[in-house]
Design an enzyme around this catalytic site. Structure first.
Site, PDB file in Angstrom:
ATOM      1  CD  GLU A  94      -5.240  11.048 -26.972  1.00  0.00           C
ATOM      2  OE1 GLU A  94      -4.723   9.980 -26.593  1.00  0.00           O
ATOM      3  OE2 GLU A  94      -5.641  11.936 -26.199  1.00  0.00           O
ATOM      4  CG  ASP A 130      -4.559  13.650 -19.563  1.00  0.00           C
ATOM      5  OD1 ASP A 130      -3.866  12.985 -18.761  1.00  0.00           O
ATOM      6  OD2 ASP A 130      -4.956  13.195 -20.651  1.00  0.00           O
ATOM      7  CG  HIS A 133       1.632  14.116 -23.983  1.00  0.00           C
ATOM      8  ND1 HIS A 133       2.647  13.539 -23.265  1.00  0.00           N
ATOM      9  CD2 HIS A 133       0.567  13.294 -23.841  1.00  0.00           C
ATOM     10  CE1 HIS A 133       2.209  12.413 -22.716  1.00  0.00           C
ATOM     11  NE2 HIS A 133       0.954  12.256 -23.046  1.00  0.00           N
ATOM     12  CE  LYS A 147       0.283  11.942 -19.391  1.00  0.00           C
ATOM     13  NZ  LYS A 147      -1.133  12.295 -19.485  1.00  0.00           N
ATOM     14  CE  LYS A 196      -7.795  11.841 -23.706  1.00  0.00           C
ATOM     15  NZ  LYS A 196      -6.647  10.921 -23.868  1.00  0.00           N
ATOM     16  CE  LYS A 220       3.785   8.900 -28.721  1.00  0.00           C
ATOM     17  NZ  LYS A 220       3.286   7.594 -29.179  1.00  0.00           N
ATOM     18  CG  HIS A 236       3.992   8.248 -23.484  1.00  0.00           C
ATOM     19  ND1 HIS A 236       2.947   8.747 -22.749  1.00  0.00           N
ATOM     20  CD2 HIS A 236       3.515   8.116 -24.749  1.00  0.00           C
ATOM     21  CE1 HIS A 236       1.888   8.901 -23.514  1.00  0.00           C
ATOM     22  NE2 HIS A 236       2.207   8.526 -24.737  1.00  0.00           N
ATOM     23  CG  ASP A 289      -1.839   1.193   1.289  1.00  0.00           C
ATOM     24  OD1 ASP A 289      -1.744   2.078   0.403  1.00  0.00           O
ATOM     25  OD2 ASP A 289      -2.652   1.269   2.234  1.00  0.00           O
TER      26      ASP A 289
END
Length: 474
Positions: free
Chosen positions: A205, A224, A229, A137, A323, A171, A167, A84
């Site tokens: 996306e 987010d 990014h 992140k 999104k 790339k 991430h 935990d």
């Protein structure tokens, strides 16, 4: 290169979708050290290591069966520990058996667990040099929480051993973006406000936030996606050439760009931003539901940003991400200024298409340079120009998950593709100016149907390549 990885959040979605597949590929390709050992940690209890392996194999499905030998070998080197991460003493007790040698600890967890986990790892001796700590992140929710997390980290270990993952930086096309900028005289000569009129960055996306509604209700697209990014792409595009290609030289230049971003005021958000939220719609021929959570957060954001420095003063950087959009794409569009004196009869100067460089980063990688050329056939006038495209196909090496490169770099201790504490805080400072301005101006969240390019009000923020596709061009 360290040969032990402690992976926290091992039963989570990110570990299933990306981290374990990356580790399987790396072991298959012999890119991990021969003595590699993995300690998988999560809240879920298992009777034995074998029970965890069976559970993981079922969830990985074809990824495990298609790399059966590599999966079996990796699992033979894996131990599972239930822990935990809110219990600092419990962390120290559970992990004490693994404190005999240095390791990389990877926190694939929500940011509110970073501080107690770091304190627990420090108590266990797992952050003593040369051990390292990797954090997913986002780092916090705003500037204040990011500073609090960074303060805890500084007390536990020094910055040279902290690896904050974005991430996108792993790339290959994103790394190639830096190579294009810094390795070509053609671009170096024109890469500033005198020749560039605008820059568009789009991270679109088709996926929604299914299964992540609670997380997204606390963050939204601005926190987010833009905070990490999108701003990392902007920093790579806009930074000054570093003196050398080492981690601190590159991150110094990125930080300067982020600190030069002009804060937004409440009076300006209507002009420079749009917030949106997807409703029911159709994506790739399939009906999908809208984002239903009651929290007034955005799933789409468009921002026109300005960098107040000598190189970029007055050049708009239009940032768009969302999104459930019409297409999955990450691209950068650099629009150059018109030629200083137009000589040709057709088209007239007002209708001449400017030179544009379109850098597509995903799903495929290519570069397209838009030029003007003369049609040589006799039926065309000698002074008539038409747009022409120079399409540069990029080489296609073996495609890898971005996390593969980042995991290897963390084990090696190479911080070049990771984000430093002052970068994180500079990015949050600018993001907080937008959040505060939205709150002060009561900026609405506008609806858009899933499968579209966002609210109609956002079309003016979209790059010409997308506007032309949806019929909004001349």
């Amino acid at each position: 290169m360290l040969d032990r990885l402690l992976l926290f959040g091992a039963t989570g979605d990110l570990a299933r979708r990306y981290l374990f597949p990356s580790l399987i590929h790396l072991w298959r390709d012999r890119l991990l050290p021969p003595g590699f050992q993995l300690v998988a940690a999560g809240r879920q209890g298992f009777d034995s290591d074998e029970a965890f392996r069976n559970w993981l194999q079922e969830r990985l499905g074809r990824e495990a069966s298609g790399n059966a030998a590599a999966f079996a070998e990796l699992m033979a080197r894996t131990r599972y520990v239930a822990v935990d991460l809110q219990d600092e003493a419990g962390i120290a007790d559970a992990l004490a058996p693994f404190a005999h040698a240095p390791a990389v600890s990877y926190l694939s967890t929500p940011p509110d667990l970073f501080a107690p986990a770091a304190r627990g790892l420090a108590r266990a001796g797992l952050l003593d040099a040369p051990s390292r700590l990797v954090l997913e992140k986002p780092i916090g929710h705003d500037l204040g929480s990011a500073r609090a997390i960074n303060a805890v980290l500084r007390r536990a270990l020094d910055e040279t051993r902290v690896f904050r993952i974005d991430h996108y930086l792993g790339k290959a096309p994103v790394q190639n973006l830096m190579a294009l900028r810094l390795g070509n005289t053609l671009l170096e000569a024109v890469w500033h406000r005198r020749w560039i009129e605008s820059v568009d960055i789009v991270v679109a996306e088709t996926a929604g936030v299914d299964g992540r509604e609670g997380y997204y209700a606390n963050y939204g697209a601005l926190r987010d996606m833009v905070q990490n990014h999108v701003l990392q792409l902007l920093a790579l595009i806009a930074m000054e050439p570093p003196a050398q290609l080492d981690a601190d030289a590159i991150r110094d230049e990125k930080r300067k760009v982020l600190r030069a971003l002009r804060p937004l005021q409440a009076a300006d958000v209507g002009r420079y931003t749009v917030r949106g939220r997807y409703g029911d719609g159709v994506v790739a021929g399939r009906a999908v539901p809208g984002f239903r959570h009651h929290a007034p957060v955005e799933t789409f954001v468009a921002v026109e940003a300005f960098i107040d420095n000598w190189r970029w003063s007055g050049v708009p950087f239009r940032l768009v991400t969302g999104k459930r959009l019409a297409e999955r794409a990450t691209e950068v569009l650099v629009c150059f200024r018109p030629v200083s004196h137009w000589l040709f009869e057709r088209p007239d100067a007002a209708r001449a298409a400017p030179n544009r460089m379109r850098i597509r980063l995903q799903p495929e990688e290519h570069i397209e340079l838009g030029l003007m050329g003369s049609l040589s056939a006799p039926e065309w006038a000698a002074l008539e120009l038409q747009p022409m495209a120079l399409d540069l196909q990029m080489p296609s090496p073996q495609r890898r998950i971005a996390y593969e490169r980042l995991l290897v770099d963390a084990l090696k201790g190479n911080q070049t593709l990771f984000v430093r504490d002052d970068e994180v805080e500079a990015a949050w400072s600018w993001i907080d100016s937008i959040s505060s301005a939205w709150a002060a101006a009561a900026t609405p969240v506008l609806p858009y149907p899933a499968g579209s390019w966002g609210p109609p009000e956002a079309q003016r923020f979209l790059p010409a390549s997308i506007v032309d596709e949806i019929g909004g061009g001349d």
